[in-house]
Design a protein around this motif. Structure first.
Motif, PDB file in Angstrom:
ATOM      1  N   CYS A 241       2.948 -16.106  32.911  1.00 49.68           N
ATOM      2  CA  CYS A 241       4.066 -16.124  33.860  1.00 49.68           C
ATOM      3  C   CYS A 241       3.973 -14.953  34.830  1.00 49.68           C
ATOM      4  O   CYS A 241       4.180 -15.113  36.041  1.00 49.68           O
ATOM      5  CB  CYS A 241       5.399 -16.074  33.105  1.00 49.68           C
ATOM      6  N   GLU A 242       3.652 -13.795  34.310  1.00 51.53           N
ATOM      7  CA  GLU A 242       3.574 -12.621  35.179  1.00 51.53           C
ATOM      8  C   GLU A 242       2.388 -12.722  36.132  1.00 51.53           C
ATOM      9  O   GLU A 242       2.475 -12.311  37.291  1.00 51.53           O
ATOM     10  CB  GLU A 242       3.531 -11.361  34.319  1.00 51.53           C
ATOM     11  N   ASN A 243       1.308 -13.318  35.679  1.00 56.25           N
ATOM     12  CA  ASN A 243       0.162 -13.550  36.572  1.00 56.25           C
ATOM     13  C   ASN A 243       0.496 -14.571  37.659  1.00 56.25           C
ATOM     14  O   ASN A 243      -0.081 -14.535  38.749  1.00 56.25           O
ATOM     15  CB  ASN A 243      -1.044 -14.028  35.769  1.00 56.25           C
TER      16      ASN A 243
ATOM     17  N   ALA B 291       7.923 -19.281  37.090  1.00 54.64           N
ATOM     18  CA  ALA B 291       7.187 -18.103  37.543  1.00 54.64           C
ATOM     19  C   ALA B 291       6.542 -18.335  38.899  1.00 54.64           C
ATOM     20  O   ALA B 291       6.517 -17.439  39.759  1.00 54.64           O
ATOM     21  CB  ALA B 291       6.134 -17.724  36.513  1.00 54.64           C
TER      22      ALA B 291
ATOM     23  N   GLN C  69       4.015 -15.161  28.354  1.00 55.66           N
ATOM     24  CA  GLN C  69       4.542 -14.049  29.142  1.00 55.66           C
ATOM     25  C   GLN C  69       3.498 -13.548  30.142  1.00 55.66           C
ATOM     26  O   GLN C  69       3.789 -13.369  31.332  1.00 55.66           O
ATOM     27  CB  GLN C  69       4.974 -12.912  28.219  1.00 55.66           C
TER      28      GLN C  69
ATOM     29  N   LYS D  13       8.642 -12.427  36.651  1.00 60.39           N
ATOM     30  CA  LYS D  13       8.867 -11.498  35.548  1.00 60.39           C
ATOM     31  C   LYS D  13       9.296 -12.299  34.318  1.00 60.39           C
ATOM     32  O   LYS D  13      10.021 -13.283  34.436  1.00 60.39           O
ATOM     33  CB  LYS D  13       9.945 -10.477  35.920  1.00 60.39           C
ATOM     34  N   CYS D  14       8.844 -11.858  33.141  1.00 60.68           N
ATOM     35  CA  CYS D  14       9.109 -12.621  31.924  1.00 60.68           C
ATOM     36  C   CYS D  14       9.373 -11.688  30.751  1.00 60.68           C
ATOM     37  O   CYS D  14       8.646 -10.713  30.542  1.00 60.68           O
ATOM     38  CB  CYS D  14       7.924 -13.535  31.604  1.00 60.68           C
TER      39      CYS D  14
ATOM     40  N   ASN E 152      12.688 -15.156  37.423  1.00 59.46           N
ATOM     41  CA  ASN E 152      12.608 -14.418  36.165  1.00 59.46           C
ATOM     42  C   ASN E 152      12.850 -15.381  35.005  1.00 59.46           C
ATOM     43  O   ASN E 152      13.701 -16.277  35.099  1.00 59.46           O
ATOM     44  CB  ASN E 152      13.675 -13.326  36.114  1.00 59.46           C
TER      45      ASN E 152
END
Length: 248
Positions: free
Chosen positions: A47-49, A23, A44, A53-54, A28
């Motif tokens: 990872c997005e923070n 990430a 999830q 994208k997860c 992704n």
């Protein structure tokens, strides 16, 4: 270049650490979990923070249809597949083989051998050039137990990881002409939840000081090696084993 990476067993431990490093590179990830949805959702979100994208999906790797669905999620979600971390695995309580029942051995082998092979097969089907893939990298998460044997604790687990090592060698030769590199990391004593799941929550603390580097390793240290093997920086490396074991 943004990559799409499938990580089995990606909600905790080495899988989670690998997802977070992916990430941070803007890659992704599609991560699988079996029972702990809350941990998967937290990974999830983290990872997005971190900038990637997860997607999360429940998947028992010993179930063929679950694995097929996992890879379909990666393709449907991101349109491509660049790498796979074949990480899902289990261990049981320490026992000499004389005390092991068939149910224990069957469970270990179904997940760690059959599951790993199904994941590798689906990875190949989606990445080989002869079937429209663009190539990529598979990283098998083995164990130093494959070399040390796990006597009096888990020779079944050690044997399952030995099978993964053999698969790594064979698939590196089989898939190399198709543009797919296959390598493995062999973690040693690493601070993860797997020890607690095997009934020895203090195992890393107990055994770490006996390693040449004097301590147990961290999941992030294993993840760094996995990321390098997924990355284009290792473009001429296949059929290789990285022992991330503090010299054990």
């Amino acid at each position: 270049m943004t990559k799409t990476i499938v990580i089995t067993g990606g909600s905790r431990g080495i899988g989670r650490a690998t997802a977070l490093l992916c990430a941070k590179r803007g890659w992704n990830t599609v991560i699988s979990y079996v029972g702990n949805k809350e941990a998967a959702e937290q990974t999830q979100a983290d990872c997005e923070n971190a900038g990637g994208k997860c997607v999360i999906e429940r998947c028992d790797v010993a179930c063929e249809q679950d694995v097929i669905s996992l890879f379909a999620s990666a393709i449907n979600g991101f349109g491509t597949l660049d790498g796979v971390v074949n990480n899902a695995g289990i261990v049981a309580s320490p026992q000499p083989i004389i005390d092991m029942d068939i149910a224990r051995m069957q469970r270990i082998f179904d997940t760690n051998i059959l599951g790993a092979y199904i994941v590798a097969r689906e990875a190949a089907r989606h990445m080989v050039r002869s079937r429209g893939g663009a190539g990529g990298a598979i990283v098998n998460v083995s164990s130093m137990a494959a070399k040390l044997g796990g006597p009096n604790e888990y020779v079944d687990y050690a044997g399952s990881k030995g099978a993964m090592d053999a698969m790594t060698i064979g698939l590196s030769k089989e898939l190399g002409p198709e543009g797919v590199r296959v390598n493995a990391v062999r973690p040693g004593i690493i601070e993860t939840d797997i020890h607690a799941s095997g009934g020895r929550p203090n195992r890393a603390a107990d055994l770490g000081p006996g390693c040449p580097l004097g301590r147990a390793g961290k999941a992030e240290e294993v993840a760094e090696s996995i990321i390098w093997l997924l990355d284009d920086a290792s473009s001429y490396v296949t059929g290789a084993f990285m022992d991330v074991s503090g010299g054990r």
